[in-house]
Design a protein around this motif. Structure first.
Motif, PDB file in Angstrom:
ATOM      1  N   VAL A 117       7.104  13.266  21.586  1.00 21.57           N
ATOM      2  CA  VAL A 117       8.057  13.069  20.298  1.00 21.57           C
ATOM      3  C   VAL A 117       9.195  12.167  20.597  1.00 21.57           C
ATOM      4  CG1 VAL A 117       9.228  14.460  18.721  1.00 21.57           C
ATOM      5  CG2 VAL A 117       7.186  15.127  19.559  1.00 21.57           C
ATOM      6  N   GLY A 118       9.371  10.999  19.870  1.00 20.98           N
ATOM      7  CA  GLY A 118      10.580   9.956  20.306  1.00 20.98           C
ATOM      8  C   GLY A 118       9.928   8.903  20.578  1.00 20.98           C
ATOM      9  N   ILE A 119      10.619   7.721  20.012  1.00 17.23           N
ATOM     10  CA  ILE A 119      10.225   6.454  20.249  1.00 17.23           C
ATOM     11  C   ILE A 119      11.283   5.633  20.807  1.00 17.23           C
ATOM     12  CG2 ILE A 119       8.267   6.441  18.584  1.00 17.23           C
ATOM     13  CD1 ILE A 119      10.032   4.990  16.638  1.00 17.23           C
ATOM     14  N   ASP A 120      11.170   4.690  21.599  1.00 21.68           N
ATOM     15  CA  ASP A 120      12.310   3.681  22.111  1.00 21.68           C
ATOM     16  C   ASP A 120      12.715   2.924  21.060  1.00 21.68           C
ATOM     17  OD1 ASP A 120      14.065   1.938  23.431  1.00 21.68           O
ATOM     18  OD2 ASP A 120      12.391   1.795  24.876  1.00 21.68           O
ATOM     19  N   GLU A 121      13.746   3.229  20.421  1.00 21.93           N
ATOM     20  CA  GLU A 121      14.340   2.518  19.231  1.00 21.93           C
ATOM     21  C   GLU A 121      14.764   0.979  19.559  1.00 21.93           C
ATOM     22  OE1 GLU A 121      14.864   3.263  16.043  1.00 21.93           O
ATOM     23  OE2 GLU A 121      14.485   5.407  16.289  1.00 21.93           O
ATOM     24  N   ASP A 122      14.743   0.736  20.812  1.00 22.69           N
ATOM     25  CA  ASP A 122      14.913  -0.805  21.405  1.00 22.69           C
ATOM     26  C   ASP A 122      13.689  -1.515  21.198  1.00 22.69           C
ATOM     27  OD1 ASP A 122      17.657  -0.208  21.848  1.00 22.69           O
ATOM     28  OD2 ASP A 122      17.080   0.199  23.913  1.00 22.69           O
ATOM     29  N   LEU A 123      12.427  -0.816  21.128  1.00 21.73           N
ATOM     30  CA  LEU A 123      11.355  -1.586  21.117  1.00 21.73           C
ATOM     31  C   LEU A 123      10.813  -1.515  19.762  1.00 21.73           C
ATOM     32  CD1 LEU A 123       9.669  -0.422  24.471  1.00 21.73           C
ATOM     33  CD2 LEU A 123      10.773  -2.664  23.886  1.00 21.73           C
ATOM     34  N   MET A 124      10.784  -0.220  19.173  1.00 18.77           N
ATOM     35  CA  MET A 124      10.281  -0.277  17.753  1.00 18.77           C
ATOM     36  C   MET A 124      10.987   0.813  17.050  1.00 18.77           C
ATOM     37  SD  MET A 124       6.535   1.436  16.872  1.00 18.77           S
ATOM     38  CE  MET A 124       5.795   0.324  17.992  1.00 18.77           C
ATOM     39  N   THR A 125      11.483   0.575  15.679  1.00 17.73           N
ATOM     40  CA  THR A 125      12.208   1.178  14.847  1.00 17.73           C
ATOM     41  C   THR A 125      11.294   2.428  14.320  1.00 17.73           C
ATOM     42  OG1 THR A 125      11.920   0.008  12.848  1.00 17.73           O
ATOM     43  CG2 THR A 125      13.941  -0.474  14.260  1.00 17.73           C
ATOM     44  N   HIS A 130       6.022   3.859  11.413  1.00 15.16           N
ATOM     45  CA  HIS A 130       5.083   4.121   9.998  1.00 15.16           C
ATOM     46  C   HIS A 130       4.511   3.276   9.499  1.00 15.16           C
ATOM     47  CE1 HIS A 130       6.103   8.485   9.655  1.00 15.16           C
ATOM     48  NE2 HIS A 130       7.483   8.221  10.162  1.00 15.16           N
ATOM     49  N   LYS A 131       5.133   1.874   9.414  1.00 16.93           N
ATOM     50  CA  LYS A 131       4.203   0.852   9.075  1.00 16.93           C
ATOM     51  C   LYS A 131       2.985   0.608   9.799  1.00 16.93           C
ATOM     52  CE  LYS A 131       8.232  -1.568   6.911  1.00 16.93           C
ATOM     53  NZ  LYS A 131       9.008  -2.681   6.519  1.00 16.93           N
ATOM     54  N   LEU A 132       3.236   0.611  11.028  1.00 15.25           N
ATOM     55  CA  LEU A 132       1.879   0.575  11.881  1.00 15.25           C
ATOM     56  C   LEU A 132       0.860   1.506  11.616  1.00 15.25           C
ATOM     57  CD1 LEU A 132       3.410  -0.266  15.456  1.00 15.25           C
ATOM     58  CD2 LEU A 132       2.376  -2.105  13.778  1.00 15.25           C
ATOM     59  N   ARG A 133       1.527   2.677  11.363  1.00 13.66           N
ATOM     60  CA  ARG A 133       0.417   3.882  10.791  1.00 13.66           C
ATOM     61  C   ARG A 133      -0.261   3.627   9.523  1.00 13.66           C
ATOM     62  NH1 ARG A 133       0.715   8.085   7.587  1.00 13.66           N
ATOM     63  NH2 ARG A 133       3.011   7.391   7.014  1.00 13.66           N
ATOM     64  N   ALA A 135      -0.773   0.624   8.399  1.00 13.72           N
ATOM     65  CA  ALA A 135      -1.620  -0.523   8.639  1.00 13.72           C
ATOM     66  C   ALA A 135      -2.963  -0.141   9.331  1.00 13.72           C
ATOM     67  CB  ALA A 135      -1.036  -1.561   9.658  1.00 13.72           C
ATOM     68  N   ARG A 136      -2.880   0.918  10.229  1.00 15.47           N
ATOM     69  CA  ARG A 136      -4.007   1.520  10.929  1.00 15.47           C
ATOM     70  C   ARG A 136      -4.989   2.174   9.994  1.00 15.47           C
ATOM     71  NH1 ARG A 136      -8.168   1.132  14.022  1.00 15.47           N
ATOM     72  NH2 ARG A 136      -9.052   2.913  15.031  1.00 15.47           N
ATOM     73  N   ILE A 137      -4.331   2.864   9.077  1.00 14.74           N
ATOM     74  CA  ILE A 137      -5.139   3.698   8.231  1.00 14.74           C
ATOM     75  C   ILE A 137      -5.954   2.599   7.196  1.00 14.74           C
ATOM     76  CG2 ILE A 137      -4.875   4.893   5.900  1.00 14.74           C
ATOM     77  CD1 ILE A 137      -2.395   6.256   7.324  1.00 14.74           C
ATOM     78  N   GLU A 138      -5.309   1.577   6.814  1.00 12.71           N
ATOM     79  CA  GLU A 138      -6.119   0.544   5.947  1.00 12.71           C
ATOM     80  C   GLU A 138      -7.205   0.211   6.823  1.00 12.71           C
ATOM     81  OE1 GLU A 138      -3.745  -2.384   4.333  1.00 12.71           O
ATOM     82  OE2 GLU A 138      -2.293  -1.071   3.096  1.00 12.71           O
ATOM     83  N   GLU A 139      -6.834  -0.120   8.102  1.00 14.18           N
ATOM     84  CA  GLU A 139      -8.096  -0.667   9.037  1.00 14.18           C
ATOM     85  C   GLU A 139      -9.021   0.017   9.365  1.00 14.18           C
ATOM     86  OE1 GLU A 139      -6.667  -1.796  12.971  1.00 14.18           O
ATOM     87  OE2 GLU A 139      -7.127  -3.759  12.695  1.00 14.18           O
ATOM     88  N   ILE A 140      -8.722   1.498   9.132  1.00 14.72           N
ATOM     89  CA  ILE A 140     -10.013   2.706   9.607  1.00 14.72           C
ATOM     90  C   ILE A 140     -10.697   2.659   8.100  1.00 14.72           C
ATOM     91  CG2 ILE A 140     -10.406   4.915   9.820  1.00 14.72           C
ATOM     92  CD1 ILE A 140      -8.015   5.080  11.755  1.00 14.72           C
TER      93      ILE A 140
END
Length: 683
Positions: A117-125, A130-133, A135-140
């Motif tokens: 739990v927890g993401i590096d805010e310097d690399l990804m907000t 959630h936008k990547l999530r 996009a992955r849903i659409e791809e699946i």
């Protein structure tokens, strides 16, 4: 973020980039190189855990790691409700307080660990995650559609071996009514497990199997004898009321054993539905070990040998993995999430001693109400979905919680004295506080249980009507003074001081202006009644408006003021009529004949309105609490009385007052006539 539709040539490259799982396409078969969830799940924000907060999709965060406890919930030694109370939350503090020195991983399947739990805010907000999530849903979904079009079977309503309730609920083609009934049975089962009533849980499981079989949904599992028992079949039997364990290539059914040896519960539940061979004989004398097996194990507990997994086509396996990933990424629907949040808003404060007796103790006739059948259990989240409208989809009927019981409001619609709008505004909620504030009679409570009762809240989510509960909700318990701020207390004292000063000033001015007036003027008594009733009228209207804009205890207090003021105005009306009979009547102001005629009608309407308002209020109270005979007729009469009361009140407030005190007063005042002097007692 919306990705353009990938071309066939770039599709596998996009899948590998987004999920770090290469799906290798061969002419004869499709083989997934790795589970597709890894990249999305390696690290996630806490907001992603927050979304998975329902019984069929229950995630928690513990010490910076996210776990899916949906499978473990029913075999949790402390019962499933304990876990559900932390669904979608960071449960680190509670876990450490209860399970000191315990490693949660030893109780869970490997796939229960979802990631850190927890993401590096310097690399990804967080928003970009959630936008990547999405996009992955659409791809699946695109990939599943492609496989379905190619004959891969992805569009089938449900795979032949649905292994979880969530797979059943997510399957297309399953009706909302069936989903509602399945969820209800799951709630009954969890309540039985909380109470350690494993026999009841077994009975509910059988009902669920019958229900799904009748709907042509195969949820029973595969072969348990021919060719051995695969571990995937063992995994289905992972509950206290259905407990299989594999040890050294042999499958044992320990369900009945657990009933007779509850002291072994924790260690057996830790391995329920799993292969315990890796920890064989690690702790001599404890399950699983040679000493334990020789002492406890009986031949009749042996089910058979562990067998190989049934063959599965590579493309079918890919579809299964994609569906599994899609369920995790999508999570519960927004409706389910909001219902879970609404259900968790019950009062957390529970006092040691109840300040009010149980409802059945305060109203003994409730004990005589006979329930025709065993009442089902509801979670607060389930009730939160029952907001209506009437005639809506199954599972949305308007329900209400009162004293940890669930009531169907539909039979009451059209006959409730407070109106349907008041009822439906509390649909899906716990309305115990408001119900108690307005002091419903014993008769109305008995009818409520006879006609509206449909279930109970699960024991783990019940709240007590205690001193702490009352204080938290603003309801004064017996012998307990509600807490108030220093500012509120100061304002109350100042209002008392102002009232005493006003009354003293009124008495002084009345004494000073006590001489009788000429016979062609209103008498002193009638003038005083004019003033007193003017104050009372504005007090009654003001208290009604304040009650409409208040909640809880404040609403009740304003309504009490409104009722008391109304009764005082009825008494004042009698004295005013008597004073007018013995008073001189001054000549009328000259004016437009039409205005003068309307003024005459307005004065006559004044007596009718001032009599109708308190009398209809008294009638409603009488029919609700004291009238004998047919309760249905009484309720209808009470509703008619309060409807007339409200309509007359609107006419009085929005028509009579603006004309009589507004237009006519300003009309005469603008023509230089002493309107105030004509009725003032201080002349």
């Amino acid at each position: 973020l919306r990705l353009p539709p990938p071309s066939p040539a770039s599709r596998s490259h996009a899948l590998a980039t987004m999920s770090a799982a290469a799906f290798v396409s061969c002419p004869s078969e499709v083989v997934p190189a790795k589970a597709a969830t890894s990249a999305i799940s390696k690290a996630m924000p806490l907001s992603e855990v927050n979304r998975h907060c329902i019984p069929e999709d229950c995630w928690v965060a513990i010490e910076g790691k996210a776990y899916d406890l949906t499978e473990f919930m029913d075999r949790h030694p402390g019962g499933p409700t304990t876990i559900l109370n932390s669904a979608g939350k960071d449960a680190t503090k509670m876990f450490k307080e209860i399970h000191k020195g315990v490693r949660i991983e030893q109780y869970l399947l490997p796939e229960a660990f979802l990631g850190n739990v927890g993401i590096d805010e310097d690399l990804m907000t967080e928003s970009f995650w959630h936008k990547l999530r999405e996009a992955r849903i659409e791809e699946i979904e695109d990939e599943l559609a492609r496989l379905s079009a190619g004959g891969g079977g992805a569009g089938a309503p449900l795979s032949k071996a649905a292994s979880t309730i969530q797979e059943v609920l997510d399957a297309p083609g399953i009706s909302e009514e069936l989903k509602s009934r399945v969820r209800s049975l799951e709630t009954q089962k969890r309540a039985a497990l909380d109470a350690e009533d494993f026999a009841k849980a077994t009975e509910i499981k059988a009902k669920q199997a019958e229900l799904l079989a009748a709907a042509n949904v195969d949820f029973a599992g595969g072969n348990t004898k021919a060719g051995g028992i695969p571990l995937s079949e063992v995994a289905r039997h992972n509950k206290p009321h259905d407990l299989w364990v594999a040890v050294n290539g042999v499958v044992y059914d320990l369900t009945d054993f657990l009933l007779h040896h509850p002291e072994q519960r924790n260690v057996l539940l830790a391995w329920a539905g799993r292969d315990a061979t890796p920890v064989w004989d690690k702790i001599p004398g404890r399950f699983p070990s040679k000493t334990w097996m020789s002492f406890y194990m009986r031949p009749e507990l042996r089910m058979g040998d562990v067998g190989p997994e049934p063959p599965e086509a590579p493309e079918a396996k890919l579809v299964r993995e994609l569906r599994k990933e899609l369920r995790r990424l999508k999570g519960p629907s927004e409706e389910d999430i909001q219902a879970a949040k609404a259900g968790s808003k019950k009062s957390a404060a529970v006092a040691a001693e109840a300040s009010k007796a149980d409802e059945a103790e305060r109203y003994p006739k409730l004990k005589d109400v006979k329930v025709k059948q065993e009442l089902p259990f509801f979670t607060r989240a389930e009730v939160a979905k029952h907001k209506g409208p009437v005639g809506g989809a199954p599972g949305t009927e308007p329900y209400m919680i009162l004293h940890n019981k669930v009531y169907d409001l539909r039979p009451l619609l059209g006959s409730h004295p407070g109106g349907d709008e008041l009822l439906l505004s509390s649909a899906g909620m716990d309305a115990t506080k408001d119900f108690e504030l307005f002091e419903h009679s014993e008769k109305s409570r008995v009818r409520r249980d006879q006609e509206l009762l449909v279930g109970e809240i699960v024991p783990g989510e019940r709240s007590d009507w205690t001193a702490g509960e009352a204080a938290a909700s603003g309801v004064p318990a017996a012998g307990v003074e509600p807490a108030s701020s220093e500012l509120a207390r100061m304002i109350r004292f100042k209002l008392v001081d102002a009232t005493i000063f006003a009354m003293g000033l009124y008495a002084y001015k009345s004494w000073k202006h006590r001489k009788p007036l000429p016979k062609l003027m209103y008498s002193r008594a009638l003038r005083h009644m004019h003033l007193i009733m003017a104050v009372g009228i504005f007090g009654a209207l003001g208290s009604a408006q304040a009650a409409a804009r208040s909640e809880g205890l404040a609403k009740k207090r304003w309504l009490q003021i409104h009722k008391q003021t109304g009764i005082a105005m009825l008494v004042g009306l009698v004295f005013r009529a008597m004073a007018r009979l013995f008073s001189g009547i001054p000549p009328r102001f000259p004016g437009n004949p039409t205005v003068m005629a309307i003024e005459t009608l307005s004065l006559q309407a004044f007596y009718v309105i001032l009599a109708a308002l308190p009398l209809t209020g008294i009638a409603q109270e009488y029919y609700l609490k004291y009238a004998g005979g047919d309760d249905t007729q009484n309720d209808r009469a009470a509703q008619t009385a309060i409807t007339i009361h409200k309509q007359v009140g609107k006419v009085f407030q929005y028509a009579w007052l603006p004309f009589h005190l507004g237009y006519t007063t300003l009309y005469h005042y603008s023509n230089g006539r002493g309107v105030v002097r004509k009725v003032s007692p201080f002349i």
